[in-house]
Design an enzyme around this catalytic site. Sequence first.
Site, PDB file in Angstrom:
ATOM      1  N   ASN A 208       0.851  -1.191   0.000  1.00  0.00           N
ATOM      2  CA  ASN A 208       0.000   0.000   0.000  1.00  0.00           C
ATOM      3  C   ASN A 208       0.889   1.244   0.000  1.00  0.00           C
ATOM      4  OD1 ASN A 208       0.479   0.889   2.831  1.00  0.00           O
ATOM      5  ND2 ASN A 208      -0.432  -1.113   3.270  1.00  0.00           N
ATOM      6  N   LYS A 286       7.863 -18.069  -9.672  1.00  0.00           N
ATOM      7  CA  LYS A 286       7.199 -16.950 -10.345  1.00  0.00           C
ATOM      8  C   LYS A 286       5.986 -17.462 -11.129  1.00  0.00           C
ATOM      9  CE  LYS A 286       7.945 -13.222 -13.541  1.00  0.00           C
ATOM     10  NZ  LYS A 286       8.638 -12.884 -14.760  1.00  0.00           N
ATOM     11  N   ASP A 304      -4.977  -9.309  12.902  1.00  0.00           N
ATOM     12  CA  ASP A 304      -5.092  -7.897  13.275  1.00  0.00           C
ATOM     13  C   ASP A 304      -4.183  -7.680  14.481  1.00  0.00           C
ATOM     14  OD1 ASP A 304      -5.862  -5.407  14.397  1.00  0.00           O
ATOM     15  OD2 ASP A 304      -7.689  -5.489  13.185  1.00  0.00           O
ATOM     16  N   PHE A 323      -4.650   3.573  14.850  1.00  0.00           N
ATOM     17  CA  PHE A 323      -4.940   4.586  13.849  1.00  0.00           C
ATOM     18  C   PHE A 323      -6.125   4.101  13.025  1.00  0.00           C
ATOM     19  CE2 PHE A 323      -1.798   8.038  13.378  1.00  0.00           C
ATOM     20  CZ  PHE A 323      -1.050   7.761  14.505  1.00  0.00           C
ATOM     21  N   LYS A 337     -14.410   1.404  15.331  1.00  0.00           N
ATOM     22  CA  LYS A 337     -13.128   0.679  15.316  1.00  0.00           C
ATOM     23  C   LYS A 337     -12.533   0.595  16.717  1.00  0.00           C
ATOM     24  CE  LYS A 337     -11.150   1.009  11.150  1.00  0.00           C
ATOM     25  NZ  LYS A 337     -10.458   1.648  10.045  1.00  0.00           N
TER      26      LYS A 337
HETATM   27  N1  CTP Z   1      -4.051  -2.831  12.113  1.00  0.00           N
HETATM   28  C1  CTP Z   1      -3.305  -3.881  12.581  1.00  0.00           C
HETATM   29  N2  CTP Z   1      -3.322  -5.084  11.955  1.00  0.00           N
HETATM   30  C2  CTP Z   1      -4.070  -5.283  10.847  1.00  0.00           C
HETATM   31  C3  CTP Z   1      -4.850  -4.216  10.331  1.00  0.00           C
HETATM   32  C4  CTP Z   1      -4.805  -3.003  10.988  1.00  0.00           C
HETATM   33  O1  CTP Z   1      -2.607  -3.712  13.600  1.00  0.00           O
HETATM   34  N3  CTP Z   1      -4.059  -6.454  10.248  1.00  0.00           N
HETATM   35  C5  CTP Z   1      -4.087  -1.579  12.837  1.00  0.00           C
HETATM   36  C6  CTP Z   1      -3.462  -0.412  12.132  1.00  0.00           C
HETATM   37  O2  CTP Z   1      -2.081  -0.290  12.452  1.00  0.00           O
HETATM   38  C7  CTP Z   1      -4.261   0.751  12.681  1.00  0.00           C
HETATM   39  C8  CTP Z   1      -5.631   0.162  12.924  1.00  0.00           C
HETATM   40  O3  CTP Z   1      -5.431  -1.254  13.011  1.00  0.00           O
HETATM   41  O4  CTP Z   1      -3.776   1.185  13.932  1.00  0.00           O
HETATM   42  C9  CTP Z   1      -6.683   0.423  11.918  1.00  0.00           C
HETATM   43  O5  CTP Z   1      -6.270   0.175  10.625  1.00  0.00           O
HETATM   44  P1  CTP Z   1      -7.270   0.421   9.399  1.00  0.00           P
HETATM   45  O6  CTP Z   1      -6.575  -0.017   8.163  1.00  0.00           O
HETATM   46  O7  CTP Z   1      -7.814   1.788   9.430  1.00  0.00           O
HETATM   47  O8  CTP Z   1      -8.442  -0.534   9.792  1.00  0.00           O
HETATM   48  P2  CTP Z   1      -8.824  -1.930   9.352  1.00  0.00           P
HETATM   49  O9  CTP Z   1      -8.752  -2.833  10.516  1.00  0.00           O
HETATM   50  O10 CTP Z   1      -8.054  -2.327   8.159  1.00  0.00           O
HETATM   51  O11 CTP Z   1     -10.355  -1.733   9.000  1.00  0.00           O
HETATM   52  P3  CTP Z   1     -11.054  -1.288   7.658  1.00  0.00           P
HETATM   53  O12 CTP Z   1     -10.164  -1.728   6.537  1.00  0.00           O
HETATM   54  O13 CTP Z   1     -12.333  -1.994   7.740  1.00  0.00           O
HETATM   55  O14 CTP Z   1     -11.220   0.186   7.739  1.00  0.00           O
END
Ligand code: CTP
Length: 399
Positions: A208, A286, A304, A323, A337
């Site tokens: 990303n 590959k 997560d 975040f 969240k």
């Molecule tokens: N985060 C994490 N591990 C993951 C996904 C997210 O630790 N696998 C943490 C990020 O570092 C951030 C928070 O979760 O602090 C929220 O990330 P975000 O991308 O906004 O949320 P998602 O859980 O991906 O939810 P969504 O995509 O539904 O918005």
Amino acid sequence: MLNGKRILLIVGGGIAAFKSLDLIRRLREQGASVTPVLTRAAQEFVTPLSVSALAAEKVYLDLFDLTDEAEMGHIELSRAADLVVVAPATADLMAKMANGHADDLASTLLMATDKRVLVAPAMNVRMWEHPATKRNTATLVKDGLLFAGPVEGSMACGEFGPGRMSEPHEIMEDIERALSNGPLKGRHIVVTSGPTHEPIDPVRYIANRSSGAQGSAIARALAALGADVTFVTGPATVAPPDGVRVIPVETAAEMLDAVKGALPAKAAVFAAAVADWRMETASDSKIKKDANGAPKLKFAENPDILATVAHLKSGRPGLVVGFAAETDDVVANASAKLARKGCDWIVANDVRPETGIMGGSENAVTLVTADGAEDWPRMSKDQVAAKLADRIAATLSGQ
Ligand code: CTP
């Protein structure tokens, strides 16, 4: 100011040793006392006389110098300091430190000390990039040593690249940070940062646009307040800050392992943009084009990391900050969240492309806590980091 601080300065044998003279001068100007130690090779680059004259202290050279042992044994010498600084740290000295050698005064002091050690590497670019030095650096980082540089630049050997020792004024900043008496002194805080890369096959990956700028700024701001920071970072484009323990990772699974391995901590800040999905099974070879058309990629959900740590039954950090990168209904989504992930605060930001926040230098965030949502004005990512670090310090001071 470093009034009354005692620095044990170990000078390794590299051409950058001449800069240690300037470092001694600066340290003394700031009120610190400097006990210098020269390795045998260092004595080929700077003379004991010039070092001791600048330090106005005896210079220590040899482990078996009985006079020194009678006056002050090597154990006391290693403990009497507030901070041990190795500048320049040669590839050889780093290898000794990483492997626990104690075959001369410098390496013995480094083994015996119970104080923090700040290392300022200096070596040829190829030596810095050699896998052995990479391994040794990773070991030293894991052992909790602090790093000042190296930086990129032209070298005495005529080559150009990373491996050049930081300038004395930069090392001074790292020393001041390491000795900081800030409100977070002695508090261990874990920060995640950057994107993760999830392999599809040996040459392709899911990624990303996160630059790691905000996470890096937060780690720097926490360290500036004296925190002992473990910085777990994916492949970011922004360099990690000096003065923190850096654990580089690639994937979400590695990030989770690194975070768990870094606990316990007083607080954890999850600024990483972790990939939500990985390949169910990454291909070992590959993926080639063939007559069947585009491949069907099968995804699996990543762990997560934030939710895992926030829900830990034992060893949960006292303050868990997440975040939320949102494009719509920022506060509503962030509040949901907060509850879903079980964290204490969410720093929510609006990442619609027109805001220019993702990958940019500014951020406009809303801090969502159990007490409600607080909009912060748009400011630089450094300012957001400083404000967040202050808020964390204020919260932890009550714990
Ligand atoms: N985060 C994490 N591990 C993951 C996904 C997210 O630790 N696998 C943490 C990020 O570092 C951030 C928070 O979760 O602090 C929220 O990330 P975000 O991308 O906004 O949320 P998602 O859980 O991906 O939810 P969504 O995509 O539904 O918005």
